[in-house]
Design an enzyme around this catalytic site. Structure first.
Site, PDB file in Angstrom:
ATOM      1  N   SER A  79      -0.652   2.839   5.743  1.00 53.80           N
ATOM      2  CA  SER A  79       0.832   2.584   5.718  1.00 53.80           C
ATOM      3  C   SER A  79       1.526   1.621   6.235  1.00 53.80           C
ATOM      4  CB  SER A  79       1.636   4.004   5.891  1.00 53.80           C
ATOM      5  OG  SER A  79       1.589   4.629   7.045  1.00 53.80           O
ATOM      6  N   ASP A 110     -10.004  -8.060  -2.208  1.00 52.02           N
ATOM      7  CA  ASP A 110      -8.973  -7.450  -3.026  1.00 52.02           C
ATOM      8  C   ASP A 110      -7.897  -8.292  -3.229  1.00 52.02           C
ATOM      9  OD1 ASP A 110      -7.941  -5.019  -4.129  1.00 52.02           O
ATOM     10  OD2 ASP A 110      -7.057  -4.235  -2.338  1.00 52.02           O
TER      11      ASP A 110
END
Length: 416
Positions: free
Chosen positions: A162, A285
Site C-alpha cells: 500500500s 508491469d
C-alpha cells in the site's frame, strides 16, 4: 522509785553516748546499698523475669540474628549442606546450590551433568538486547523514519503493498511512502556491505548513481530512503505534484487521447523502457496505472513507478509470469515463456492501445481478434501499434528500433 530513777539516768547516759558515736560515723555509700540488694524491684503490673543461663554460642547466634541476618542465613545453609550427602553438591558445576533441598533416598539416583544441561536447554533463551540485535535495528529504523517523514492519507493499494502520501519534515518535500509486507518481498543477493536488498530497492538504486541529482530529472521515479523493519519494508519515493496516473488522465479527458497527445506520452515511455534495458532492468508491469503524468506544465511529463515486480535481465527465469494478467505477452499465452525485450515492447503497444481506444486492452481478446486496431488512426500510428503487438515475439521490433519509427520521430514538440 530510787531504783527506777537510777536505771533511767543510766539509760539516758548510754543513749547520749551512742548518739555521739552514730553522728561521728562516715555515711554509707548509696552504691554499696544498691549492690547489697538481692532482688531488683519491679512494678506491680510486671512479673519478675526468670533468669536463665545462656551459652556463648547462643549469644553469637542471637547477635547474628539481630545484626547480621544475611550472614546467619548463609551459616545455616552451610550447616544444612554439611548434613546432606556430599555427592549432591558435586552434581552442580558451581559452588552455589539450590536453596530448597530435599533428601534423596538410597533407592533414587542422582541426576548427571548431562541430564541437567538437557533440562536447561529446554528453556528458551532471551533475545539479546544489545545495540546490534535485530530488534534494536528495527526499532531504530522505525524511529528514524518517523523522525524524518510525516505519513498522511492512503493513495492506493496493490498486490505488493500500500502507498501513502506524506512529506519530508525539514523541507516539506512531498513523498510517497510505500509499505511492502516481508512476505511479498523478492530478495536479491547481498550488496557490497553485506546487506540483503529487495529487488525493487536494488533496481532503483542502480538507476540512481547520483540520487539527489536524479530527482525530478529521470522518467523512473526516484527512491529517497528505505527502511527494513521486522514485518515490512518502507520505501520513501519521490512524489510529483500535481500528477495523476495515465488511466485517470484518460478518464479526465472524457474520451481517448488524440494521436499527438498519445505520441508525446509513448515517446517518453519508449525512452524510459530503453533506459531500463540499458541498465539490465526488466520492469515486467508497464501499464497505465504504473505511469504518472505530471500536469503542472503545458506539456505532459511521464514518470514510471512501481518497481515491485521488476527483476534484472541477467537473472534466470523461474518459469512464472509476473505482472498484470490482461497485459501478458502473446508468447506466454501460446508457449508459456517470455523475454524482457519483446515483452516490454508488447506492453508499450498495450499502453498505446488504451490511450487511443475506448475499450481497455486485453491480451487474450486481442490474440483471439476480439480487440482490433481502430481504422481512424493514421497509417504510421497503425503501423507502430501492429509492430508492437505482433503475436510472434521474434518478429517484434526492439526498443531501439521503436525509437526510430517514423511515427515516433515526427515532430510533436519537445518535452520540458
Amino acid at each position: 522509785m530510787d531504783h527506777y530513777s537510777a536505771h533511767s539516768s543510766a539509760h539516758a547516759a548510754a543513749l547520749e553516748t551512742d548518739s555521739e558515736k552514730y553522728l561521728g560515723m562516715a555515711p554509707w555509700p548509696v552504691s554499696n546499698l544498691l549492690k547489697s540488694t538481692k532482688r531488683k524491684a519491679v512494678s506491680d503490673y510486671e512479673a519478675p523475669r526468670k533468669r536463665i543461663k545462656i551459652s556463648e554460642e547462643e549469644i553469637h547466634l542471637r547477635y547474628d540474628q539481630i545484626k547480621r541476618p544475611n550472614a546467619l542465613k548463609r551459616r545455616l545453609r552451610d550447616e544444612s549442606e554439611k548434613a546432606l550427602s556430599p555427592e549432591i553438591g558435586n552434581v552442580f558445576s558451581d559452588d552455589k546450590l539450590p536453596r530448597k533441598r530435599t533428601r534423596i533416598s538410597e533407592e533414587e539416583t542422582l541426576p548427571t551433568k548431562h541430564q541437567i544441561q538437557v533440562k536447561l536447554d529446554r528453556f528458551p533463551k532471551r533475545e539479546s538486547k544489545s545495540l546490534f540485535s535485530p530488534r534494536s535495528a528495527w526499532a531504530l529504523a522505525k524511529s528514524l523514519f518517523k523522525t524524518k517523514y510525516k505519513q498522511q492519507d492512503q493513495l492506493g493499494e496493490g498486490g505488493c503493498g500500500s502507498v501513502y502520501g506524506g512529506y519530508r519534515r525539514f523541507d516539506k518535500l512531498p513523498v510517497a511512502i510505500k509499505h511492502v509486507p516481508k512476505k511479498n518481498v523478492v530478495w536479491t543477493d547481498a550488496d557490497e556491505n553485506g546487506r540483503q536488498l529487495s529487488t525493487e530497492v536494488a533496481a532503483m538504486l542502480k538507476l540512481e548513481i547520483e540520487r539527489d541529482r536524479s530527482i525530478g530529472r529521470s522518467a523512473p521515479i526516484s527512491l529517497l530512503d528505505w527502511y527494513d523493519l521486522k514485518k515490512e519494508l518502507i520505501l520513501v519515493l519521490e512524489r510529483p505534484v500535481p500528477a495523476v496516473d495515465l488511466s485517470k488522465y484518460i478518464e479526465k479527458n472524457k474520451k481517448p487521447l488524440d494521436e499527438n497527445q498519445a505520441k508525446i506520452i509513448i515517446k517518453q515511455l519508449v525512452h524510459a523502457a530503453k533506459h531500463l534495458e540499458d541498465n539490465k532492468i526488466f520492469h515486467r508491469d508497464i501499464k497505465p496505472q504504473n505511469i504518472l503524468i505530471e500536469t503542472g506544465s503545458g506539456m505532459p511529463r511521464l514518470r514510471l513507478i512501481d518497481f515491485g515486480l521488476s527483476c534484472f535481465t541477467d537473472q534466470t527465469s523461474d518459469g512464472c509470469f509476473y505482472g498484470t494478467e490482461r497485459f501478458v505477452p502473446a508468447e506466454w499465452l501460446s508457449e508459456g515463456v517470455y523475454n524482457a525485450g519483446p515483452a516490454t515492447v508488447w506492453q508499450v503497444g498495450a499502453v498505446l492501445y488504451e490511450t487511443l481506444h475506448k475499450k481497455e486492452f486485453n491480451s487474450v481478446k486481442f490474440v483471439k481478434n476480439k480487440r482490433t486496431i481502430s481504422k481512424r488512426l493514421s497509417r504510421d500510428c497503425r503501423s507502430f501499434l501492429k509492430r508492437c503487438l505482433t503475436k510472434n515475439s521474434g518478429c517484434r521490433p526492439t526498443l531501439e528500433k521503436l525509437q526510430h519509427h517514423p511515427w515516433i520521430c515526427e515532430n510533436t514538440g519537445s518535452v520540458r
